[in-house]
Design a protein around this motif. Structure first.
Motif, PDB file in Angstrom:
ATOM      1  N   SER A 170       0.835  -1.204   0.000  1.00 38.38           N
ATOM      2  CA  SER A 170       0.000   0.000   0.000  1.00 38.38           C
ATOM      3  C   SER A 170       0.864   1.246   0.000  1.00 38.38           C
ATOM      4  N   ALA A 171       0.360   2.285  -0.651  1.00 33.35           N
ATOM      5  CA  ALA A 171       1.000   3.592  -0.546  1.00 33.35           C
ATOM      6  C   ALA A 171       0.798   4.131   0.859  1.00 33.35           C
ATOM      7  N   GLY A 172       1.649   5.062   1.259  1.00 31.84           N
ATOM      8  CA  GLY A 172       1.476   5.694   2.551  1.00 31.84           C
ATOM      9  C   GLY A 172       2.695   5.546   3.435  1.00 31.84           C
TER      10      GLY A 172
ATOM     11  N   LEU B 160       4.399   4.339  14.055  1.00 27.94           N
ATOM     12  CA  LEU B 160       4.948   3.356  14.990  1.00 27.94           C
ATOM     13  C   LEU B 160       3.889   2.374  15.485  1.00 27.94           C
ATOM     14  N   ASP B 161       2.620   2.803  15.515  1.00 24.78           N
ATOM     15  CA  ASP B 161       1.559   1.901  15.979  1.00 24.78           C
ATOM     16  C   ASP B 161       1.050   0.977  14.882  1.00 24.78           C
ATOM     17  N   GLY B 162       1.653   1.068  13.672  1.00 23.04           N
ATOM     18  CA  GLY B 162       1.277   0.170  12.589  1.00 23.04           C
ATOM     19  C   GLY B 162       0.245   0.720  11.636  1.00 23.04           C
ATOM     20  N   THR B 163      -0.464   1.771  12.014  1.00 25.03           N
ATOM     21  CA  THR B 163      -1.412   2.385  11.090  1.00 25.03           C
ATOM     22  C   THR B 163      -0.650   3.147  10.006  1.00 25.03           C
ATOM     23  N   VAL B 164      -1.344   3.447   8.917  1.00 22.00           N
ATOM     24  CA  VAL B 164      -0.696   4.031   7.752  1.00 22.00           C
ATOM     25  C   VAL B 164      -1.307   5.380   7.419  1.00 22.00           C
TER      26      VAL B 164
ATOM     27  N   LEU C 132      -6.206   2.394   7.261  1.00 23.94           N
ATOM     28  CA  LEU C 132      -5.569   1.100   7.034  1.00 23.94           C
ATOM     29  C   LEU C 132      -4.730   0.747   8.254  1.00 23.94           C
ATOM     30  N   SER C 133      -5.114  -0.331   8.934  1.00 28.44           N
ATOM     31  CA  SER C 133      -4.388  -0.792  10.117  1.00 28.44           C
ATOM     32  C   SER C 133      -4.227  -2.311  10.027  1.00 28.44           C
TER      33      SER C 133
ATOM     34  N   HIS D 280       1.180  -8.540   7.067  1.00 26.11           N
ATOM     35  CA  HIS D 280       2.415  -7.784   6.873  1.00 26.11           C
ATOM     36  C   HIS D 280       2.173  -6.659   5.878  1.00 26.11           C
ATOM     37  N   LEU D 281       2.890  -5.560   6.062  1.00 27.77           N
ATOM     38  CA  LEU D 281       2.702  -4.371   5.236  1.00 27.77           C
ATOM     39  C   LEU D 281       4.009  -3.982   4.565  1.00 27.77           C
ATOM     40  N   VAL D 282       3.921  -3.644   3.267  1.00 24.92           N
ATOM     41  CA  VAL D 282       5.074  -3.150   2.517  1.00 24.92           C
ATOM     42  C   VAL D 282       4.602  -1.983   1.651  1.00 24.92           C
TER      43      VAL D 282
END
Length: 335
Positions: free
Chosen positions: A77-79, A83-87, A96-97, A111-113
């Motif tokens: 995802s773009a963005g 630190l809390d994982g939200t984007v 997006l969390s 997982h997020l990239v």
């Protein structure tokens, strides 16, 4: 396209999602030792039709065979991740969390990239048939690669060869200030500055950016806008029956060439891949536009840029495959 990835120890099924501001593309990925990864199921969803990404994932999983209900999801995802994982994602219609998605769907892991970091991982595996030369050498010289694409926003990442596994630098290049060169571009920028104090690159070089350029041009010309969507502007420009639409698209291509040339010099790349987004719709127009001239128009650095291969990519599953390739080579994978 079947992407070659690092060897793994056993078969694994997982989901990979490419999340954009307009569409989510999601695939069921099968990976096994000594074999290319495979997209076993694939679907495309309109973001605006759903309350959040969890609803899209849930609908996609519901359509899979019971034995293929993967518990791991990789999201490209773009963005900017906090630190809390939200984007922080200016172009997504909903928050997006990954942590909330994992909890809501009772998944094993999410997982997020960065979306263009994922695309950069996939681009190294592209076949020659999946790209079109825009300018520069036919073969891309060894060295860093820039992957860039205007869509709902402007994404960019740099692929850097570094031993057995490349390093990918995710960027927020779309948020840098827009640089202009011609008198018309200066007028367009001044017009856009009447509505905001900062005009980022993606405010002109994206789908919505094309609309912004068109509306600014109409204001400069004292004309009433005839189009309300980027696709309509592109269609009118390609049809050749709307001078303002055509001038807007030409301005878009010129600005894009200049911006890509700037980024190629900033990152010292040997190749550029223009990936996905809105470019395939205007491929022939782009090839005949001022894109190449503006890309090369960097004073004494022209000769250096003449050695940079610029290629246009059209592959709808590129982000999905890239997310999967990133995951298979990451520290998260334990097989």
């Amino acid at each position: 396209m079947l992407a070659q990835v690092a060897p793994i120890q056993s078969e694994q099924l997982f989901l990979a999602a490419d999340v954009g501001g307009t569409h989510v593309r999601i695939g069921l990925i099968r990976a096994e030792r000594d074999a290319p990864l495979q997209v076993r199921a694939y679907a495309k969803f309109r973001c605006a039709d759903y309350a959040g990404l969890a609803d899209i994932i849930e609908e996609f999983r519901a359509g899979l065979d019971g034995s293929a209900r993967a518990g791991v999801v990789v999201i490209a995802s773009a963005g900017y991740p906090l630190l809390d994982g939200t984007v922080i994602a200016a172009n997504l219609p909903w928050p997006l969390s990954p942590a909330r998605i994992r909890e809501q769907l009772q998944l094993q892991a999410v997982h997020l990239v960065n979306d263009f970091e994922a695309v950069a991982h996939a681009v190294a595996h592209l076949d020659a048939s999946e790209v079109q030369r825009v300018c520069g050498p036919e073969r891309v010289a060894a060295g860093p690669l820039l992957v860039l694409g205007p869509g709902t926003g402007l994404g960019a990442a740099v692929w850097i060869p570094a031993g057995p596994r490349a390093v990918v630098l995710a960027t927020e290049a779309g948020q840098a200030a827009l640089a202009v060169s011609t008198g018309l571009e200066m007028d367009l920028l001044r017009q856009m500055l009447t509505q905001r104090s900062h005009v980022p690159v993606e405010h002109a070089l994206s789908g919505p950016g094309l609309l912004n350029l068109y509306l600014a041009l109409c204001a400069l010309r004292g004309a009433t806008p005839a189009h309300a969507h980027p696709s309509a502007i592109t269609a009118a420009a390609l049809a050749g029956d709307d001078p303002l639409a055509r001038e807007s698209l030409e301005a878009f291509c010129g600005l894009l060439g200049s911006a890509v040339g700037d980024m190629a010099l900033l990152y010292g790349v040997r190749g550029v891949y223009l990936a996905g987004g809105i470019l395939p719709q205007m491929r022939e127009f782009l090839m005949q536009s001022s894109f190449v001239a503006r890309f090369l128009d960097k004073g004494p650095m022209r000769e250096a840029l003449e050695g940079v291969a610029v290629k246009l990519v059209e592959h709808g599953q590129l982000g999905v495959i890239g997310a999967a390739s990133w995951y298979l080579g990451s520290e998260f994978l334990e097989l």
